[in-house]
Design an enzyme around this catalytic site. Structure first.
Site, PDB file in Angstrom:
ATOM      1  N   GLY A  32     -62.095   3.799  -3.348  1.00  0.00           N
ATOM      2  CA  GLY A  32     -62.064   3.860  -4.809  1.00  0.00           C
ATOM      3  C   GLY A  32     -60.677   3.559  -5.305  1.00  0.00           C
ATOM      4  O   GLY A  32     -59.736   3.434  -4.532  1.00  0.00           O
TER       5      GLY A  32
ATOM      6  N   GLY B 118     -53.676   4.376  -8.592  1.00  0.00           N
ATOM      7  CA  GLY B 118     -53.608   3.681  -7.315  1.00  0.00           C
ATOM      8  C   GLY B 118     -54.949   3.731  -6.600  1.00  0.00           C
ATOM      9  O   GLY B 118     -55.990   3.808  -7.243  1.00  0.00           O
TER      10      GLY B 118
ATOM     11  N   LYS C   3     -55.222   9.908  -1.624  1.00  0.00           N
ATOM     12  CA  LYS C   3     -54.931   9.290  -2.919  1.00  0.00           C
ATOM     13  C   LYS C   3     -53.498   8.781  -2.866  1.00  0.00           C
ATOM     14  O   LYS C   3     -52.564   9.552  -2.765  1.00  0.00           O
ATOM     15  CB  LYS C   3     -55.087  10.361  -3.997  1.00  0.00           C
ATOM     16  CG  LYS C   3     -55.154   9.856  -5.385  1.00  0.00           C
ATOM     17  CD  LYS C   3     -55.537  10.998  -6.312  1.00  0.00           C
ATOM     18  CE  LYS C   3     -54.701  10.918  -7.576  1.00  0.00           C
ATOM     19  NZ  LYS C   3     -54.887  12.067  -8.441  1.00  0.00           N
TER      20      LYS C   3
ATOM     21  N   ASP D   4     -59.660  16.024 -17.518  1.00  0.00           N
ATOM     22  CA  ASP D   4     -60.408  14.792 -17.296  1.00  0.00           C
ATOM     23  C   ASP D   4     -61.731  15.096 -16.605  1.00  0.00           C
ATOM     24  O   ASP D   4     -62.089  14.478 -15.619  1.00  0.00           O
ATOM     25  CB  ASP D   4     -59.568  13.803 -16.480  1.00  0.00           C
ATOM     26  CG  ASP D   4     -60.072  12.356 -16.619  1.00  0.00           C
ATOM     27  OD1 ASP D   4     -60.858  12.085 -17.552  1.00  0.00           O
ATOM     28  OD2 ASP D   4     -59.703  11.514 -15.796  1.00  0.00           O
TER      29      ASP D   4
END
Ligand SMILES: *[C@@H]1O[C@H](CO)[C@@H](O)[C@H](O)[C@H]1NC(C)=O
Ligand SMILES: *[C@@H]1O[C@H](CO)[C@@H](O)[C@H](O)[C@H]1NC(C)=O
Length: 930
Positions: free
Chosen positions: A632, A637, A653, A749
């Site tokens: 993903g 990034g 990540k 979020d």
């Protein structure tokens, strides 16, 4: 003597508060000030009646704890010349009086009493006189726009005291004097290190651009100083503000040569230096990788050939170098820049035979009027707009060739052709959705834009879509938007006419109308291709009546609820603050990781569980970050899957250039994340901070995101019971973050893409990339840029920039609606919150609700549970944050629904299936019990 436990001391003010709030409604000072306004201003909303503005929902007024906190009265035809009373609203946070041309007068110095003001918008009124010095007392001010008035005199030095200011817009006034910078005891604009926007264009400012104005620690993105009388050289210091995206210095009397270091501005998108007296060599801008729009016309640079570095500007769409003493032939590769739309090099001394090559982009416009070009290589076979009028080639016989004729550009007129031709009658207009209504109309004035091909519909669609998304996300009653008639005015500002159509009714009421104006002039968003703008509204024809408030009966309850919430938040904030100050105060800024003793195993004692992983280890376990391991990506990034030596499967990540944080911030984030341990929150396994890399390593969650499952992409079918369990898991994760994590965390979020499903379809909340410590703020955090994802954003947060944990509740509510409908939050211009609420409102027609519910939940065997679930979702997305439940309350309600569903389902004999582990099954279809 008895010792009162601390918790009771904390709750004491709460009890007092409840008693006080229950006894009185709107604060009496605020009532009398509003009444004073009523007697001195004209055209105030007709529903300003009675003695309780907060309780009876006066239009344009919003309250919190019985105090007026927001006055938004934009574009409603107000008249008045007395503004002294405004200074009495001591709790006021937002004041927007824009687009009331009948407000004529000076801004009183009592404006300095508005100690809580964060937003001041007076765009396009008729204010005149000096901007009062007292404006520098508004310590909370984040946003000020006085565009398009007749303010005169100097810009007060005191503005330099506004340390939180992000947006300073004083353009289109009659301001004189120099740009104030600090000088001995006097503050100045150089002190505004949190400012992102200096918009001072279209005034009569004089003197030099002070070198002191800019420093490398500033966050400026827009410096807009065009159309003044600024003189002297462009300061070197400008080139040190690496964050700059738009610089407009055009139409001044700047002289000297352009500083070399401007070339360091690698984020710059638009640069306007035209219409000055700049001299010396043409600047080398080859480092400006992100430059879209360049205008250097009408300067007195040394005569030169077209510099070879033009062809390095790979993003360039638009090049204006009119009348800049360019000479010699035009290199062919100027035309092959991939994004190029317009090249305007008229009034130079370019000569030779023109060769445009064959690899120029489609729809290119080239204007080479008044040069010395004698021939055109491709004259019989070219496919672009080419103008060579005024060159030797166009003398004599060839004067009739197409390339020797100046054509007028026809801008496309966008209208919806899809609608049947009906006569709406009584001045109504058909919206792009074919509904007849009275739109609000006005003009958007863009200070900058990154393109020049006005025939490319992508730009209109983007503008249209972005505006619509902004309205929907803020919960405004807008049906659709139409933008037309692009024009570039003499100041090279791009203007669009805009029509904004009301939804649900034929007309906007004053609140809807003002909220639209507020959103546009406050613009908590940035649009692709378009720079900052301001909005001038036309007079609105026909305000609808305000809806009678259905909340009146529960106002006291809400006020009490809100005050309880505020007091609790303060308790939490005090606690969190103590915790924080206890934590390592003396951390060294230079190397914050120095105190972490990194032994062989990589464990860091200060971290609970999270390990320090080496770059090598991560490189190995992701096969050198191979594409095959990439699972993903996002703004920050890419995410990779990897198998650590310990046999742990992890998701890594990896921050990319541009989203790297400072070392101290990164360390803080790791410390924070390593303290989070909950079965419904994705666990941090470790991190890597080495070789300029910042990586966070999480446990790997195998079944992907909730969105993938709902869209059918993952092949997992989610029946009713599974959806309830996922809702419960996510709610528990969020309740933990809000209520139990230390310090408490607002996720910011929450969305179905950030809810991951494990082997057993347990849900875990992921991605705290933009989380905010609740302890950072007392009664909510005011930020300059709203963070989050369109479609999930809490409209109240979006409008007010006040962040609380109820913003997460809103986003979570949107996720519940996704679980109910399986639709994404915004689909084909329809906003899920509105779709479901309209279906709920229409109680006569229950088939309407049936239609929005996901097909596989129909026909539901648990109609009561489903209805309760929908009601819960709708309570989470209530417009007013104070009316939304807490995550803890949500958890309890879902537990009740699940318990009920359990009973219903066991009696219909298929309960177990709902909870069954899917790992053993390849055929998901067999699990649909509905
Ligand atoms: C060309 O540029 C010079 C400044 O270099 C300016 O004085 C002159 O007016 C410009 N000519 C036109 C036609 O704009
Ligand atoms: C229109 O503009 C967009 C964005 O710059 C670009 O990707 C697209 O290729 C353009 N289309 C045409 C037909 O030029």
């Amino acid at each position: 003597m008895m010792i009162i436990p601390r918790i009771w001391l904390c709750l004491l003010p709460l009890v007092i508060h409840i008693l006080v709030v229950a006894a009185i409604l709107t604060n009496t000072d605020d009532v009398s000030t509003l009444n004073a306004l009523k007697s001195s201003w004209g055209n105030l909303p007709p529903n300003w009646l009675g003695a309780d503005p907060c309780g009876s929902n006066w239009e344009g007024i919003r309250c919190s704890n019985s105090r007026v906190v927001s006055i938004t009265l934009s574009g409603i035809g107000l008249t008045g010349s007395e503004f002294g009373d405004l200074g009495s609203f001591t709790e006021l946070q937002h004041l927007d009086l824009s687009n009331n041309i009948g407000l004529k007068g000076t801004l009183p110095s009592s404006i300095g009493n508005l100690k809580n003001l964060t937003t001041l918008i007076l765009v396009s009124c008729s204010f005149f006189g000096q901007i009062p010095d007292s404006i520098g007392s508004l310590q909370q001010l984040v946003f000020i726009s006085l565009t398009s008035n007749s303010f005169n005199g100097p810009i007060p030095h005191s503005i330099g005291n506004l340390s939180k200011l992000s947006w300073l817009d004083l353009s289109y006034n009659k301001l004189t004097g120099t740009i104030p910078v600090s000088n001995g005891p006097l503050p100045g604009l150089d002190k505004l290190i949190n400012a992102k926007h200096f918009h001072l264009s279209q005034n009569q400012l004089s003197g030099t651009i002070p070198p002191k104005l800019f420093s490398p620690n500033m966050k400026l993105i827009h410096v807009i100083l065009d159309h003044n009388q600024l003189s002297g050289e462009i300061p070197q210091t400008l080139g040190r503000v690496q964050t700059l995206e738009v610089v407009r210095l055009d139409s001044n009397t700047l002289n000297g040569s352009v500083p070399d270091n401007l070339n360091n501005l690698t984020s710059l998108n638009e640069l306007y230096l035209s219409n000055n007296n700049l001299t010396g060599p043409l600047p080398d801008l080859s480092g400006m990788n992100a430059l879209y729009y360049l205008d250097m016309s009408n300067n007195s640079f040394d005569a030169s050939e077209i510099p070879p570095w033009f062809s390095n500007l790979l993003s360039l769409t638009t090049l204006h170098m009119v009348n800049t003493t360019l000479q010699g032939p035009i290199p062919v590769n100027v035309f092959s820049l991939p994004q190029l739309e317009t090249v305007e090099l008229s009034n130079n001394n370019l000569n030779g035979t023109l060769d445009i090559g064959s690899s120029y982009p489609k729809n290119l416009t080239v204007d080479l009027q008044n040069n010395s070009i004698v021939d055109f290589e491709q004259k019989t076979n070219y496919n672009m707009k080419m103008v060579l009028t005024g060159n030797p080639i166009c003398k004599g016989n060839e004067a009739k060739e197409n390339y020797c004729i100046v054509e007028n550009n026809n801008n496309p007129f966008l209208s919806s052709d899809n609608c049947p031709n009906v006569n709406c009658g009584s001045g109504k207009i058909q919206s792009p959705n074919c509904k007849c209504s009275h739109p609000q109309t006005g003009t958007l004035h863009f200070f900058s834009y990154s393109f020049s091909n006005f025939e490319n519909l992508t730009y209109y669609r983007t503008l249209n879509g972005s505006l619509m998304t902004a309205f929907l996300t803020s919960g405004l009653p807008v049906d659709s938007v139409s933008v037309t008639d692009p024009t570039i005015d003499v100041y090279s500002y791009l203007k669009f006419r805009v029509q904004i159509f009301p939804s649900g009714q034929d007309t906007f009421n004053r609140t809807g109308n003002s909220d639209v104006g507020f959103l546009l002039n406050r613009q908590p968003f940035q649009f692709d291709y378009f720079g900052p703008f301001f909005y001038k509204a036309d007079d609105y024809c026909c305000f609808g009546g305000s809806k009678k408030s259905s909340h009146t009966g529960i106002i006291v309850g809400v006020a009490v609820g809100a005050s309880v919430f505020v007091v609790l938040l303060v308790c939490v904030a005090v606690y969190a603050f103590r915790q924080r100050s206890r934590a390592n105060r003396a951390t060294e800024k230079s190397n914050p990781f120095a105190s972490w003793d990194r032994d062989k195993s990589g464990s860091v004692p200060q971290l609970k569980g999270a390990r320090w992983l080496s770059f090598e280890e991560i490189q190995k376990c992701t096969h050198n970050f191979s594409d095959a391991n990439s699972i993903g990506s996002g703004g920050y990034g890419k995410v990779y899957r990897g198998l650590l030596a310990t046999r742990e499967l992890v998701a890594i990540k990896r921050a990319q250039q541009g989203s790297l944080q400072g070392a101290l911030e990164f360390k803080t984030e790791i410390e924070l994340l390593s303290r989070i341990h909950h079965k419904n929150v994705v666990n941090l396994v470790g991190f890597c901070y080495e070789q300029g890399e910042q990586m966070l390593v999480y446990e790997y969650i195998p079944n992907g995101t909730l969105r993938e499952s709902l869209s059918g992409k993952s092949g997992i079918q989610l029946n009713w019971m599974r959806r309830l369990n996922i809702a419960l898991d996510a709610a528990r994760g969020l309740a933990y973050l809000h209520e139990l994590a230390d310090p408490p965390i607002i996720h910011r979020d929450v969305k179905s893409n950030n809810i991951l499903l494990d082997d057993n379809l347990n849900a875990k909340v992921a991605d705290f990339g933009i989380s905010k410590l609740l302890g950072d703020a007392g009664k909510g955090h005011v930020s300059t840029q709203v963070k989050g994802t369109m479609g999930y954003l809490d409209p109240e947060y979006y409008m007010t920039q006040q962040l609380t944990d109820r913003s997460d509740v809103y986003s979570y509510g949107v996720v519940l609606l996704e679980l109910i409908t399986a639709r994404p939050p915004i689909e084909r211009g329809k906003y899920i919150v509105r779709v479901v609420s309209e279906a709920m409102d229409d109680q006569k027609d229950s088939s309407k609700l049936d239609r929005v519910v996901d097909q596989i939940l129909r026909p539901h065997r648990d109609p009561d549970g489903l209805l309760k679930f929908i009601n819960l979702a709708m309570s989470c997305v209530r417009e007013s944050a104070a009316e939304r439940p807490s995550m803890g309350e949500v958890v309890r309600e879902i537990e009740n629904i699940i318990q009920m569903a359990g009973k219903v389902l066991t009696s219909s004999s298929s309960f177990e299936e709902g909870n069954q582990d899917i790992r053993n099954s390849n055929s998901y279809e067999s699990y649909g019990w509905l």
